[in-house]
Motif scaffolding. Structure first.
Motif, PDB file in Angstrom:
ATOM      1  N   ALA A  50       0.833  -1.210   0.000  1.00 12.34           N
ATOM      2  CA  ALA A  50       0.000   0.000   0.000  1.00 12.34           C
ATOM      3  C   ALA A  50       0.869   1.262   0.000  1.00 12.34           C
ATOM      4  O   ALA A  50       0.527   2.267  -0.634  1.00 12.34           O
ATOM      5  CB  ALA A  50      -0.922  -0.009   1.220  1.00 12.34           C
ATOM      6  N   TYR A  51       1.997   1.203   0.678  1.00  8.03           N
ATOM      7  CA  TYR A  51       2.910   2.359   0.753  1.00  8.03           C
ATOM      8  C   TYR A  51       3.328   2.814  -0.654  1.00  8.03           C
ATOM      9  O   TYR A  51       3.432   4.002  -0.937  1.00  8.03           O
ATOM     10  CB  TYR A  51       4.137   1.959   1.583  1.00  8.03           C
ATOM     11  N   TYR A  52       3.572   1.841  -1.526  1.00  9.98           N
ATOM     12  CA  TYR A  52       3.978   2.172  -2.897  1.00  9.98           C
ATOM     13  C   TYR A  52       2.765   2.465  -3.776  1.00  9.98           C
ATOM     14  O   TYR A  52       2.812   3.327  -4.656  1.00  9.98           O
ATOM     15  CB  TYR A  52       4.811   1.030  -3.494  1.00  9.98           C
ATOM     16  N   THR A  53       1.664   1.749  -3.533  1.00  9.69           N
ATOM     17  CA  THR A  53       0.469   1.947  -4.366  1.00  9.69           C
ATOM     18  C   THR A  53      -0.079   3.360  -4.200  1.00  9.69           C
ATOM     19  O   THR A  53      -0.427   4.019  -5.182  1.00  9.69           O
ATOM     20  CB  THR A  53      -0.629   0.924  -3.965  1.00  9.69           C
ATOM     21  N   VAL A  54      -0.158   3.829  -2.952  1.00 10.51           N
ATOM     22  CA  VAL A  54      -0.804   5.128  -2.724  1.00 10.51           C
ATOM     23  C   VAL A  54      -0.033   6.251  -3.419  1.00 10.51           C
ATOM     24  O   VAL A  54      -0.625   7.253  -3.835  1.00 10.51           O
ATOM     25  CB  VAL A  54      -0.994   5.383  -1.202  1.00 10.51           C
TER      26      VAL A  54
END
Ligand SMILES: C[S@@+](CC[C@H](N)C(=O)[O-])C[C@H]1O[C@@H](n2cnc3c(N)ncnc32)[C@H](O)[C@@H]1O
Length: 183
Positions: A51-55
Motif C-alpha cells: 500500500a505504501y507504494y500503491t498510494v
C-alpha cells in the motif's frame, strides 16, 4: 484473537520492508495498471508494505486498506500516516459496495485462507470490482493446490486472465503473479 501476528512476525516484516521494500513490494505495485485516479482495494494489507507504494501512484485516486487483524491494521495506519486518500477496514469477509473498485489486489494473502473461506471471499471481492476492473494477486508458487483453487474460483466468477508470470522475489522465493479482468 487468533489472527493477530506475533511481535517477531511484525519485527521481521518491518525489516523486509525497510531493506527490500522496493524489490519485494514496489515490484508488485509497479505492475498494477494505475493511471492515478483509480479506486483501489488492498485486501490483506498487513502493515501496508505494498500500500505504501500503491498510494504514491494514486495522486487523484483512493486506496482502501483491509485486514482481518487489528494489530496489522494499526501498523498499516502508521506506515501510511500523512496520506489523506486512504480508509481502513477491519473485517474477515469483506462487505463492500458493489462495483466500487477499479483495482483489487492481494499480496501473499489468499494462500493463507482456507478453501472454504476462499469460496466466500473471492466472490465478495469480485462483486466489489467494477466492470473491466482488474484483480491482481501474487502468491507463493509452491502452494499448488491453493493456486489451483484460486484460479478456478476466479474463472468461475467470470474473471478472465490478462497476464501471468512466475517471478523470483528476494526473501520470498518463487511466486505466481496474475492479473485478471472482469468482463
Ligand atoms: C502474509 S500477510 C501479507 C500482508 C501484506 N499483503 C504483505 O504482503 O506484506 C497476510 C495478511 O492477510 C491478512 N488476512 C488473512 N486472512 C484474511 C481475511 N480473511 N481477510 C482479511 N485479511 C486477511 C493477515 O491478517 C495478514 O495481514
Amino acid at each position: 484473537m487468533e489472527y493477530e501476528p506475533s511481535g517477531l512476525e511484525i519485527f521481521l516484516t518491518h525489516l523486509a520492508f525497510k531493506f527490500c521494500g522496493k524489490s519485494v513490494y514496489n515490484s508488485f505495485a509497479d505492475r498494477l495498471p494505475l493511471k492515478g485516479r483509480e479506486r483501489v482495494l488492498d485486501f490483506g494489507c498487513g502493515m501496508g508494505t505494498v500500500a505504501y507504494y500503491t498510494v504514491q501512484k494514486l495522486p487523484y485516486g483512493h486506496l482502501t486498506c483491509l485486514d482481518i487483524s487489528r494489530r496489522w491494521l494499526n501498523s498499516c495506519r502508521k506506515t501510511l500516516r500523512g496520506y489523506k486518500n486512504i480508509n481502513y477496514l477491519l473485517c474477515e469477509f469483506p462487505e463492500l459496495e458493489d462495483e466500487s473498485f477499479d483495482v483489487i489486489y492481494c499480496h501473499f494473502v489468499l494462500h493463507d485462507i482456507s478453501e472454504s473461506d476462499l469460496e466466500k471471499v473471492i466472490p465478495a471481492l469480485i462483486k466489489a470490482l467494477k466492470a473491466k476492473g482488474i484483480f491482481a494477486f501474487r502468491e507463493p508458487l509452491n502452494e499448488t493446490c491453493k493456486l489451483n483453487a484460486i484460479k478456478h474460483l476466479l474463472e468461475k466468477n467470470r474473471l478472465f486472465l490478462k497476464n501471468s508470470r512466475i517471478t523470483d522475489i528476494p526473501i520470498m522465493g518463487n511466486a505466481l503473479e496474475s492479473l485478471y479482468i472482469k468482463e
